[in-house]
Write a protein that holds these residues in place. Structure first.
Motif, PDB file in Angstrom:
ATOM      1  N   TYR A   1       0.833  -1.206   0.000  1.00  0.00           N
ATOM      2  CA  TYR A   1       0.000   0.000   0.000  1.00  0.00           C
ATOM      3  C   TYR A   1       0.867   1.255   0.000  1.00  0.00           C
ATOM      4  O   TYR A   1       0.603   2.224  -0.707  1.00  0.00           O
ATOM      5  N   HIS A   2       1.889   1.232   0.840  1.00  0.00           N
ATOM      6  CA  HIS A   2       2.767   2.383   0.971  1.00  0.00           C
ATOM      7  C   HIS A   2       3.376   2.753  -0.374  1.00  0.00           C
ATOM      8  O   HIS A   2       3.339   3.907  -0.813  1.00  0.00           O
ATOM      9  N   ARG A   3       3.960   1.738  -1.022  1.00  0.00           N
ATOM     10  CA  ARG A   3       4.625   1.978  -2.301  1.00  0.00           C
ATOM     11  C   ARG A   3       3.627   2.411  -3.376  1.00  0.00           C
ATOM     12  O   ARG A   3       3.908   3.305  -4.190  1.00  0.00           O
ATOM     13  N   TRP A   4       2.455   1.830  -3.351  1.00  0.00           N
ATOM     14  CA  TRP A   4       1.425   2.164  -4.349  1.00  0.00           C
ATOM     15  C   TRP A   4       0.891   3.575  -4.120  1.00  0.00           C
ATOM     16  O   TRP A   4       0.810   4.400  -5.023  1.00  0.00           O
ATOM     17  N   LEU A   5       0.571   3.830  -2.874  1.00  0.00           N
ATOM     18  CA  LEU A   5      -0.049   5.099  -2.523  1.00  0.00           C
ATOM     19  C   LEU A   5       0.881   6.259  -2.824  1.00  0.00           C
ATOM     20  O   LEU A   5       0.456   7.284  -3.376  1.00  0.00           O
ATOM     21  N   LEU A   6       2.143   6.081  -2.472  1.00  0.00           N
ATOM     22  CA  LEU A   6       3.078   7.185  -2.593  1.00  0.00           C
ATOM     23  C   LEU A   6       3.924   7.085  -3.855  1.00  0.00           C
ATOM     24  O   LEU A   6       4.835   7.882  -4.055  1.00  0.00           O
ATOM     25  N   ARG A   7       3.551   6.131  -4.691  1.00  0.00           N
ATOM     26  CA  ARG A   7       4.275   5.975  -5.965  1.00  0.00           C
ATOM     27  C   ARG A   7       5.778   5.974  -5.727  1.00  0.00           C
ATOM     28  O   ARG A   7       6.535   6.603  -6.456  1.00  0.00           O
ATOM     29  N   ASN A   8       6.189   5.243  -4.716  1.00  0.00           N
ATOM     30  CA  ASN A   8       7.576   5.340  -4.272  1.00  0.00           C
ATOM     31  C   ASN A   8       8.389   4.117  -4.689  1.00  0.00           C
ATOM     32  O   ASN A   8       9.175   3.579  -3.910  1.00  0.00           O
ATOM     33  N   GLY A   9       8.189   3.692  -5.917  1.00  0.00           N
ATOM     34  CA  GLY A   9       8.986   2.571  -6.404  1.00  0.00           C
ATOM     35  C   GLY A   9       8.128   1.617  -7.208  1.00  0.00           C
ATOM     36  O   GLY A   9       6.891   1.682  -7.169  1.00  0.00           O
ATOM     37  N   PRO A  10       8.745   0.739  -7.949  1.00  0.00           N
ATOM     38  CA  PRO A  10       8.029  -0.169  -8.847  1.00  0.00           C
ATOM     39  C   PRO A  10       7.394  -1.331  -8.083  1.00  0.00           C
ATOM     40  O   PRO A  10       7.896  -1.748  -7.043  1.00  0.00           O
ATOM     41  N   LEU A  11       6.290  -1.823  -8.608  1.00  0.00           N
ATOM     42  CA  LEU A  11       5.608  -2.974  -7.999  1.00  0.00           C
ATOM     43  C   LEU A  11       5.802  -4.188  -8.889  1.00  0.00           C
ATOM     44  O   LEU A  11       5.022  -4.448  -9.814  1.00  0.00           O
ATOM     45  N   THR A  12       6.878  -4.925  -8.616  1.00  0.00           N
ATOM     46  CA  THR A  12       7.234  -6.064  -9.465  1.00  0.00           C
ATOM     47  C   THR A  12       7.150  -7.358  -8.672  1.00  0.00           C
ATOM     48  O   THR A  12       7.006  -7.358  -7.457  1.00  0.00           O
ATOM     49  N   GLU A  13       7.283  -8.471  -9.417  1.00  0.00           N
ATOM     50  CA  GLU A  13       7.268  -9.774  -8.778  1.00  0.00           C
ATOM     51  C   GLU A  13       8.464  -9.920  -7.843  1.00  0.00           C
ATOM     52  O   GLU A  13       8.361 -10.461  -6.735  1.00  0.00           O
ATOM     53  N   GLY A  14       9.593  -9.416  -8.296  1.00  0.00           N
ATOM     54  CA  GLY A  14      10.788  -9.465  -7.464  1.00  0.00           C
ATOM     55  C   GLY A  14      10.568  -8.751  -6.142  1.00  0.00           C
ATOM     56  O   GLY A  14      10.991  -9.225  -5.075  1.00  0.00           O
ATOM     57  N   TYR A  15       9.880  -7.620  -6.232  1.00  0.00           N
ATOM     58  CA  TYR A  15       9.577  -6.870  -5.013  1.00  0.00           C
ATOM     59  C   TYR A  15       8.740  -7.727  -4.073  1.00  0.00           C
ATOM     60  O   TYR A  15       9.007  -7.790  -2.861  1.00  0.00           O
ATOM     61  N   ALA A  16       7.742  -8.404  -4.641  1.00  0.00           N
ATOM     62  CA  ALA A  16       6.878  -9.262  -3.821  1.00  0.00           C
ATOM     63  C   ALA A  16       7.701 -10.328  -3.100  1.00  0.00           C
ATOM     64  O   ALA A  16       7.552 -10.545  -1.889  1.00  0.00           O
ATOM     65  N   ASP A  17       8.604 -10.970  -3.829  1.00  0.00           N
ATOM     66  CA  ASP A  17       9.396 -12.038  -3.230  1.00  0.00           C
ATOM     67  C   ASP A  17      10.290 -11.510  -2.114  1.00  0.00           C
ATOM     68  O   ASP A  17      10.385 -12.098  -1.031  1.00  0.00           O
ATOM     69  N   GLU A  18      10.942 -10.371  -2.395  1.00  0.00           N
ATOM     70  CA  GLU A  18      11.818  -9.760  -1.402  1.00  0.00           C
ATOM     71  C   GLU A  18      11.042  -9.442  -0.123  1.00  0.00           C
ATOM     72  O   GLU A  18      11.513  -9.668   1.000  1.00  0.00           O
ATOM     73  N   LEU A  19       9.844  -8.920  -0.344  1.00  0.00           N
ATOM     74  CA  LEU A  19       8.999  -8.554   0.790  1.00  0.00           C
ATOM     75  C   LEU A  19       8.647  -9.788   1.630  1.00  0.00           C
ATOM     76  O   LEU A  19       8.749  -9.778   2.861  1.00  0.00           O
ATOM     77  N   VAL A  20       8.257 -10.852   0.950  1.00  0.00           N
ATOM     78  CA  VAL A  20       7.895 -12.068   1.678  1.00  0.00           C
ATOM     79  C   VAL A  20       9.101 -12.598   2.465  1.00  0.00           C
ATOM     80  O   VAL A  20       8.972 -12.982   3.628  1.00  0.00           O
ATOM     81  N   ASP A  21      10.261 -12.578   1.819  1.00  0.00           N
ATOM     82  CA  ASP A  21      11.450 -13.077   2.500  1.00  0.00           C
ATOM     83  C   ASP A  21      11.729 -12.281   3.773  1.00  0.00           C
ATOM     84  O   ASP A  21      12.001 -12.857   4.832  1.00  0.00           O
TER      85      ASP A  21
END
Lengths: 189, 189, 189, 189
Positions: free
Chosen positions: C161-181
């Motif tokens: 939400y933070h990244r989406w709301l503030l347009r503060n970076g790309p929303l990629t699959e890699g990002y998702a994986d990093e976040l989960v880790d």
DNA sequence: CACTAAGCGAGACGGTACGTCAGGTCTTCCG
DNA sequence: CGGAAGACCTGACGTACCGTCTCGCTTAGTG
């Protein structure tokens, strides 16, 4: 105390559009929205300066009536009354002219304030002119001294309104003459 | 060919509600919706039997007017005219009664069909009664033979309409008498 | 207690039109008037059943979301979280899908009642499913027992939400994986 | 090349009026017209210097934020993060302060240009300060070297946004501490 | 130090959409 | 099957703001 910075161009466009639409659609189907659209004007500009479609039509009528308010005086009272009554009858008989009268009448029937304006700005001046002519007629002995002038003008114009309002007969020149003659009988010494 | 199975109870409720609301809110603010609600009736029931609020009001008026259509004849024309003109003036002066007249007038000004109904069902019978009395007056020599009876009744009722319509003066008993006197002057032999 | 006789055809047309217009014009330029026009429906019909455009969009979203509310459980917690977080990131990255989310977000920011509905009908079921999966993970020893599940789901979804709301970076699959880790690091025993 | 002769008094009045009205009426009901009236200023003066109400609010926020952009460094990373996260949570919990955040958020959701300004002028400096502190923590061995700092700050602030945006739970000091602890678990070597 | 262009307050203007109201039609269900 | 209830589409209402555009007046900065 600054004069209201009103756009005269818009004002003219609104009055013109209102009269056009009135003859095209009739008063009940006349809408502020349509006037605004036709005039190329925002609705607010109409509501800013008028209370509604009735007030617009009134101003359009007042605008189109010359402030002449004086009757001819040829010395012959009957002839002069004939002139004015014939004109009045003709006006009511003309579908185009009577459309605006009909519109204003509808509106005054339920808007007291508007009725006052109509009475003071349109009706009274007209009747006053006739009363002036009648007074002159009294001076020359063509009308009785004792008559009530207010009642007399009603005797002249009332029947026309009655016939027009209730669609109770044709409004012709012959009718005007007959009316004048009968009224004259009532007021001649 | 079955007779329309019309609910008289609903009909009465609608007419009553219409008259009530008319005096409460005035004609322009009178709505079919409100009539239906007040009468405890569906809107459809109103539209099934009338063309609109104007027709409802008209039927209510016709319903409330007794079909007497006859003037008293005491032998004194002036006195008899005074009676009817006084009554008419009083009717127009009464805010309650004139409300319905005002309503019908508004509607007739833009509904030709309704205007005809009003003319034929309400106006003509009333005027015919006056014309009958005038004819009787001619027979007894109280009115000239040559007069146009249609014009004469307009001479009697027109001024009242004029004054009422344009709010151009008070509608009193004195006014009625003065009016009858002036008219009598015009038609007396 | 009669069911409201609501026209399902109109309801569907309104929801469809709303979603179409939303992607065409964006939420701030979305108007009830346009929805009604596109749906071939009166404005009143919209206002009769919804409080405004926000409520319409909400119902459209709720309508389009299947009530599945269950996460896969392959036995591998990290893998299962990856699946759901990847899906969520993809949803926010998709301009089409995120348009409705954006719209609802705008509206909830100033409409408390709507916010509650969104929370209860859309958000909570989704989060509850994730919490269920986390609980199952605790049972198999893949997640610590002491963790606050509410906080944990926020740790997973909040950054998105933070990244989406503030347009503060790309929303990629890699990002998702990093976040989960990173989140797994926090909750692994 | 003349400096714009801008009236500082008007500028202040506009920003003040905007913030006042914002807390009184909420962002959607905030209008440029009302700001101008409250500030005793012509509408044109607002449109001359700002693109709309969103830009006004943004400037008001930027104006009120001191450009400190530096975190305390007591040597204890957890304690320092606690300080900043507690402050952030408190800010979002305060209805008065969060009103402006809410307003800006609404506007950025549909105004890309404004979103960039917010990101660059408000968000990035704040996050950069936190990242600096995290880097210092890495140097002292209180944080792992491998972590993605961008993701880490999102791990700290994202949950707060999530909870605030979706009204999905209380924003208390205890929550802040719990959040910091969980995040520390993720990044501690 | 006067001049002159700007910025300014005020607010009218053409517009768009609002949310409401009533019109007249249609559908459902009850008695 | 007439009638109550009321949903429906339609279209106008009168209002609120939008963003633009004159108006004169005030106020710098320059020449």
């Amino acid at each position: 105390m600054t004069a209201p910075r009103r756009n005269e161009r818009s004002r003219r466009a609104i009055l013109t559009a209102a009269l056009e639409l009135l003859t095209e659609t009739g008063y009940p189907d006349l809408t502020v929205e349509a006037i605004a659209a036709r005039a190329g004007v925002g609705k607010q500009t109409i509501y800013r300066w008028w209370r509604g479609k009735g007030a617009v039509i009134l101003e359009a009528m007042v605008d189109s009536v010359p402030p002449n308010a004086v009757l001819p005086d040829t010395g012959d009272l009957r002839a002069d009354l004939r002139t004015v009554i014939r004109a009045t009858v003709a006006e009511f008989a003309d579908p185009r002219l009577s459309a605006t009268t009909r519109a204003i009448t509808i509106e005054t029937l339920s808007d007291e304030a508007l009725a006052e304006q109509v009475r003071d700005q349109l009706l009274r001046p007209q009747l006053a002119a006739v009363k002036d002519r009648l007074r002159a007629g009294q001076a020359t002995g063509q009308a009785r001294d004792g008559i009530d002038l207010d009642l007399t003008v009603e005797l002249l114009f009332g029947p026309i309104y009655h016939r027009w309002l209730l669609r109770n007969g044709p409004l012709t020149e012959g009718y005007a003459d007959e009316l004048v003659d009968l009224a004259m009988t009532a007021i001649t010494p």
